[in-house]
Scaffold this active site. Structure first.
Site, PDB file in Angstrom:
ATOM      1  N   CYS A 145     -10.660   1.179   3.526  1.00  0.00           N
ATOM      2  CA  CYS A 145      -9.976   0.650   4.708  1.00  0.00           C
ATOM      3  C   CYS A 145      -9.192   1.759   5.397  1.00  0.00           C
ATOM      4  O   CYS A 145      -8.406   2.460   4.761  1.00  0.00           O
ATOM      5  CB  CYS A 145      -9.038  -0.482   4.324  1.00  0.00           C
ATOM      6  SG  CYS A 145      -9.879  -1.991   3.822  1.00  0.00           S
ATOM      7  N   ARG A 154       0.824  -1.218   0.000  1.00  0.00           N
ATOM      8  CA  ARG A 154       0.000   0.000   0.000  1.00  0.00           C
ATOM      9  C   ARG A 154       0.858   1.268   0.000  1.00  0.00           C
ATOM     10  O   ARG A 154       0.434   2.302   0.487  1.00  0.00           O
ATOM     11  CB  ARG A 154      -0.974   0.016   1.189  1.00  0.00           C
ATOM     12  CG  ARG A 154      -1.933  -1.168   1.222  1.00  0.00           C
ATOM     13  CD  ARG A 154      -2.905  -1.153   0.054  1.00  0.00           C
ATOM     14  NE  ARG A 154      -3.788  -2.320   0.105  1.00  0.00           N
ATOM     15  CZ  ARG A 154      -3.550  -3.456  -0.557  1.00  0.00           C
ATOM     16  NH1 ARG A 154      -2.482  -3.561  -1.330  1.00  0.00           N
ATOM     17  NH2 ARG A 154      -4.381  -4.465  -0.466  1.00  0.00           N
ATOM     18  N   GLU A 204      -3.957   3.518   6.361  1.00  0.00           N
ATOM     19  CA  GLU A 204      -3.990   3.254   4.921  1.00  0.00           C
ATOM     20  C   GLU A 204      -4.602   4.445   4.196  1.00  0.00           C
ATOM     21  O   GLU A 204      -4.208   4.770   3.085  1.00  0.00           O
ATOM     22  CB  GLU A 204      -4.786   1.985   4.608  1.00  0.00           C
ATOM     23  CG  GLU A 204      -4.830   1.666   3.131  1.00  0.00           C
ATOM     24  CD  GLU A 204      -5.333   0.271   2.815  1.00  0.00           C
ATOM     25  OE1 GLU A 204      -5.980   0.099   1.760  1.00  0.00           O
ATOM     26  OE2 GLU A 204      -5.088  -0.655   3.617  1.00  0.00           O
TER      27      GLU A 204
END
Length: 248
Positions: free
Chosen positions: A165, A115, A235
Site C-alpha cells: 500500500c 502504521r 505508508e
C-alpha cells in the site's frame, strides 16, 4: 533494511550506510505459564513465523497471512490489517542505539500508532529482535482465521511488482476508495502504473525508476486533494531522499 517489501529507494547512489538484517533470523520459543513466547531476530521473514504458528496452532498472528517482509520492518511500520496489528502481540523489543548501547523496550513503554512506531523517528537506532506472546489454540480455528485473512486480500494485486500500500488510510475512509473515486486507476508515469485491481498499489510495469514512482505519487496525491480536500500520507518508507517528498 529488511526485506524491502514496502521501501522506495531513490535513484543513483545512496550516500549513507545501509545495514541489511537478513542474517538476523534466529527464532527461539519459550513456553512460560501457558504462554508461548516467540523471540525473533529482526531479519526473520514474516512467512517463517506465520508458518510456524500455523503448524503449532498458535493464535495471535493470523493476520500476517499474505503480508511480506521481516520482523524489523513490520515493527517499524506497525504492520497489520483491520483484524489486528503486530503491536498487539509484542512483549519486548531490543534495539541498538547510535552509540552502540543495547536498549530493551517493554511493550508498555512503546507508543504505537496507525502504521507507525517510535523506532524510525530517531536516527541511528536499529531493531535487532523482538519477543511476541501467542496463545495455544485449535489448528482448525487458526486455519479458519488465516483463510479469512487471505480471502480479504484477494482484492489486492498479486504476481506483479509493487511495494504494498502506497498511502495510509485517512481517518474514517480508505486511501484505495479515494484514489479510485479520483480516477487514479490505470494512471501511469512511464513504467509506474496505478493498479487497476486496487488503486492503492502502484506497479512497476517494466523499467520504472524511483523518479517515475515519485511523480505518480504526487499526481495521485494531488488528484485526491483536489477532489476531496484530503492530504494523503505515505505508508511506504523511503530511502536516499534528502527529505520526504511532497505529495502535492
Amino acid at each position: 533494511m529488511g526485506g524491502g517489501s514496502n521501501l522506495l529507494i531513490n535513484d543513483g547512489t545512496i550516500e549513507t550506510p545501509v545495514l541489511h538484517t537478513a542474517l538476523m533470523n534466529a527464532i527461539n520459543v519459550v513456553v512460560e505459564s501457558g504462554k508461548i513466547l516467540l523471540e525473533c531476530g529482526a531479519g526473520t521473514n514474516l512467512k517463517q513465523i506465520f508458518r510456524l504458528a500455523l503448524d503449532e496452532a498458535w493464535s495471535g498472528l493470523e493476520f500476517l497471512a499474505g503480508i511480506p517482509g521481516t520482523v524489523g520492518g513490520a515493527l517499524m511500520g506497525n504492520a497489520g490489517t483491520k483484524h489486528g496489528t503486530i503491536a498487539e502481540s509484542v512483549v519486548a523489543v531490543r534495539t541498538v542505539e547510535a552509540n552502540g548501547a543495547l536498549l530493551d523496550w517493554d511493550a508498555n513503554d512503546i507508543e504505537w500508532g496507525y502504521r507507525t512506531s517510535p523506532f524510525p523517528n530517531l536516527g541511528g537506532r536499529v531493531i535487532v529482535k523482538a519477543v511476541f506472546s501467542l496463545r495455544q489454540s485449535e489448528k482448525e480455528q487458526v486455519l479458519e482465521r488465516v483463510k479469512m485473512a487471505i480471502t480479504e486480500r484477494k482484492s489486492q494485486p498479486h504476481g506483479v511488482k509493487t511495494a504494498g500500500c502506497v498511502f495510509k488510510n485517512p481517518q474514517g475512509d480508505t486511501a484505495g476508495r479515494l484514489l479510485d473515486r479520483s480516477g487514479c486507476k490505470g494512471l501511469s508515469v512511464r513504467g509506474a502504473v496505478v493498479s487497476r485491481k486496487h488503486a492503492n498499489f502502484f506497479e512497476n510495469a517494466g523499467g520504472a525508476t524511483a523518479d517515475d514512482m515519485v511523480e505518480l505519487v504526487r499526481l495521485c496525491g494531488k488528484r485526491v486533494y483536489d477532489a476531496f480536500g484530503v492530504e494523503l500520507k505515505l505508508e511506504i518508507k523511503t530511502m536516499g531522499f534528502e527529505e520526504p517528498f511532497p505529495l502535492r
